[in-house]
Design a protein around this motif. Structure first.
Motif, PDB file in Angstrom:
ATOM      1  N   PHE A   1      -5.140   6.240  -1.060  1.00  0.00           N
ATOM      2  CA  PHE A   1      -4.624   5.522   0.058  1.00  0.00           C
ATOM      3  C   PHE A   1      -4.606   6.199   1.156  1.00  0.00           C
TER       4      PHE A   1
ATOM      5  N   TRP B   1       6.111   2.658  -0.388  1.00  0.00           N
ATOM      6  CA  TRP B   1       4.964   1.888  -0.451  1.00  0.00           C
ATOM      7  C   TRP B   1       5.557   0.907   0.549  1.00  0.00           C
TER       8      TRP B   1
ATOM      9  N   LEU C   1      -3.322   0.226   7.037  1.00  0.00           N
ATOM     10  CA  LEU C   1      -3.230   0.710   5.537  1.00  0.00           C
ATOM     11  C   LEU C   1      -4.508   0.281   5.024  1.00  0.00           C
TER      12      LEU C   1
ATOM     13  N   ILE D   1       2.236   4.521   1.457  1.00  0.00           N
ATOM     14  CA  ILE D   1       1.851   4.899   2.796  1.00  0.00           C
ATOM     15  C   ILE D   1       2.391   6.528   3.062  1.00  0.00           C
TER      16      ILE D   1
ATOM     17  N   ALA E   1       1.701  -3.709   6.176  1.00  0.00           N
ATOM     18  CA  ALA E   1       1.296  -3.237   7.441  1.00  0.00           C
ATOM     19  C   ALA E   1       2.514  -3.798   8.563  1.00  0.00           C
TER      20      ALA E   1
ATOM     21  N   SER F   1      -7.086   1.117   1.023  1.00  0.00           N
ATOM     22  CA  SER F   1      -6.744   1.216  -0.232  1.00  0.00           C
ATOM     23  C   SER F   1      -7.807   2.457  -0.633  1.00  0.00           C
TER      24      SER F   1
ATOM     25  N   ALA G   1       0.096  -0.734  12.638  1.00  0.00           N
ATOM     26  CA  ALA G   1      -0.337   0.106  11.349  1.00  0.00           C
ATOM     27  C   ALA G   1      -1.456  -0.476  10.799  1.00  0.00           C
TER      28      ALA G   1
ATOM     29  N   ALA H   1      -3.183   5.512   5.410  1.00  0.00           N
ATOM     30  CA  ALA H   1      -2.241   4.807   6.146  1.00  0.00           C
ATOM     31  C   ALA H   1      -1.798   5.370   7.466  1.00  0.00           C
TER      32      ALA H   1
ATOM     33  N   THR I   1       9.386  -2.386   2.095  1.00  0.00           N
ATOM     34  CA  THR I   1       9.147  -1.113   2.107  1.00  0.00           C
ATOM     35  C   THR I   1      10.034  -0.528   0.788  1.00  0.00           C
TER      36      THR I   1
ATOM     37  N   PHE J   1       0.987  -1.262   0.075  1.00  0.00           N
ATOM     38  CA  PHE J   1       0.185   0.132  -0.034  1.00  0.00           C
ATOM     39  C   PHE J   1       0.870   1.086   0.067  1.00  0.00           C
TER      40      PHE J   1
END
Length: 459
Positions: free
Chosen positions: A298, A223, A320, A57, A226, A322, A318, A300, A184, A55
């Protein structure tokens, strides 16, 4: 209902109520295996939603840039009170202090010059700096909090220049690699979720474009999963549990980043900003520290929890999603952190007998007075401590450390009067009979400022 089932229900309800196509959440703590849960549809037919779905962030990226800046400071490459123009060739606003850029108090306008959210064309790194003379300073330096993607874009170019590479290269080498945050990335991999704008008045949703932020990347490009972001939240709250060797940043430096530099609203003190980090007060002595993120399609959130009874070391969460339109994502991360403590608190460590206080400090232990107010001095966990007697036992104490080679002069390293000296005065037998803390006299009996005993009444 088990703790895991309670967490899952919270997430399912948020996904349904918020009408979020895909949600991925994770809880990280040092004493348990990570908990990861997903619900919804990735929108990617080749890669169904799972724990490895990526996702955007968004502005959580800023916390990585802030860590890079503090790394440079700790290595002597800059001072936080340096003007940015000392390190970067900028055509304007070179007097903005690095510290102020980190805390969004430098007064930079929110976005780089131009309507990048209309055109979806971001400036490249060179243009970010070259166009600073076309960007406004909307507030004077240090006047108040004003969030600025432009400010963090400039900070990203700062660390790139000091390190001799691109910002993307530096963040991968200096943070992502050492912490093992392999999911990440700068750009979306094949397993990326599709981000949507969800219609307010129907169940339709429109895919949003994947935008490359170019020179603004240090503010919002990354990106992730979680799982990675829950680990990152834990690092921001309890760095020693994620980075025990301090390879990325010394724990004391992360402490510095967490200290509020400003509040985000002058009338409602619900959140503060440190050096690149958001601090959200919860209940008494408890804060959540981290950041939220938003990009087209998105939302987050990644935070860690600090303070309070039952909080396990290294607790991070976390969430995240969409959807670029459901603010429930930001609520769920705080609810999960709270539930993790309520439903599965840290194990209670049995008390055990320890070595006594060093002989030279034993005469300090007990009750003292300063400014007519009672304090209690004690020795716990290998350090001298002090606390106002009237405060509850769970209130943070002041902690002291002796100066090198000067056992009778101690520095307050945390709590009340942090940074100030505690000076000891002894009698002929070596017992401490008087102290001065931040220059205020500390005595065994209650005295007025003239030195007379309060029990004597009027002179």
């Amino acid at each position: 209902m088990t703790a895991s089932a309670r967490y899952e229900r919270v997430v399912r309800k948020a996904q349904a109520d918020g009408r979020i196509p895909a949600v991925s959440v994770a809880l990280h703590r040092a004493d348990r295996e990570p908990w990861v849960f997903t619900v919804g549809d990735s929108g990617n037919p080749d890669h169904p939603l799972n724990a490895d779905t990526r996702f955007r962030i968004g502005s959580i990226t800023k916390t990585f840039t802030a860590v890079l800046v503090l790394q440079c400071r700790d290595e002597g490459l800059l001072d936080l009170d340096d003007p940015i123009g000392r390190h970067l060739p900028v055509p304007a606003h070179g007097d903005a202090l690095i510290r102020r850029l980190l805390s969004h108090t430098a007064g930079f306008q929110r976005e780089p010059y131009g309507d990048i959210w209309d055109t979806l064309q971001a400036p490249d790194p060179t243009e970010v700096l070259a166009q600073l003379d076309r960007a406004e300073r909307v507030l004077p330096n240090a006047r108040r909090y004003h969030y600025s993607n432009l400010g963090f874009a400039v900070l990203g170019q700062l660390v790139a220049k000091l390190r001799g590479g691109s910002w993307a290269e530096v963040v991968a080498e200096k943070v992502l690699g050492p912490l093992g945050l392999g999911a990440t990335t700068l750009n979306p991999p094949p397993q990326a979720a599709v981000g949507y704008v969800v219609d307010d008045f129907s169940d339709a949703a429109r895919p949003e474009p994947q935008t490359d932020l170019g020179g603004v990347g240090p503010a919002a490009q990354l990106w992730s999963t979680a799982g990675d972001m829950a680990t990152w939240g834990a690092f921001l709250a309890h760095p020693a549990t994620v980075d025990p060797g301090g390879k990325v940043l010394a724990a004391a430096t992360v402490d510095e980043m967490r200290f509020p530099a400003t509040v985000t609203h002058e009338a409602v003190w619900q959140a503060g900003f440190g050096l690149g980090l958001i601090i959200e007060p919860q209940s008494r002595w408890v804060t959540h520290v981290g950041h939220d993120g938003a990009m087209p399609g998105f939302l987050a959130s990644a935070y860690g929890r600090r303070g309070g009874e039952g909080v396990p070391a290294g607790l991070g969460a976390a969430v995240l999603g969409s959807s670029g339109t459901s603010r429930l994502i930001g609520d769920v991360v705080h609810e999960l952190l709270k539930l993790a403590v309520e439903l599965d608190p840290a194990d209670i460590t049995p008390w055990t007998i320890a070595a006594p206080a060093p002989r030279e400090y034993r005469s300090i232990l007990g009750h003292w007075y300063s400014e007519g107010t009672p304090f209690v001095f004690s020795w716990h966990d290998g350090a001298l401590r002090a606390r106002l007697t009237e405060l509850p036992a769970d209130s943070p104490p002041s902690i002291f450390e002796p100066l090198p080679g000067q056992p009778d002069v101690l520095r307050t390293v945390s709590g009340r009067e942090t940074g100030e000296l505690l000076r000891l005065t002894r009698d002929e037998a070596g017992a401490v009979v008087r102290m001065h803390w931040a220059t205020y006299r500390v005595t065994r009996d209650q005295q007025g400022f003239d030195g007379g005993a309060a029990s004597d009444g009027s002179a």
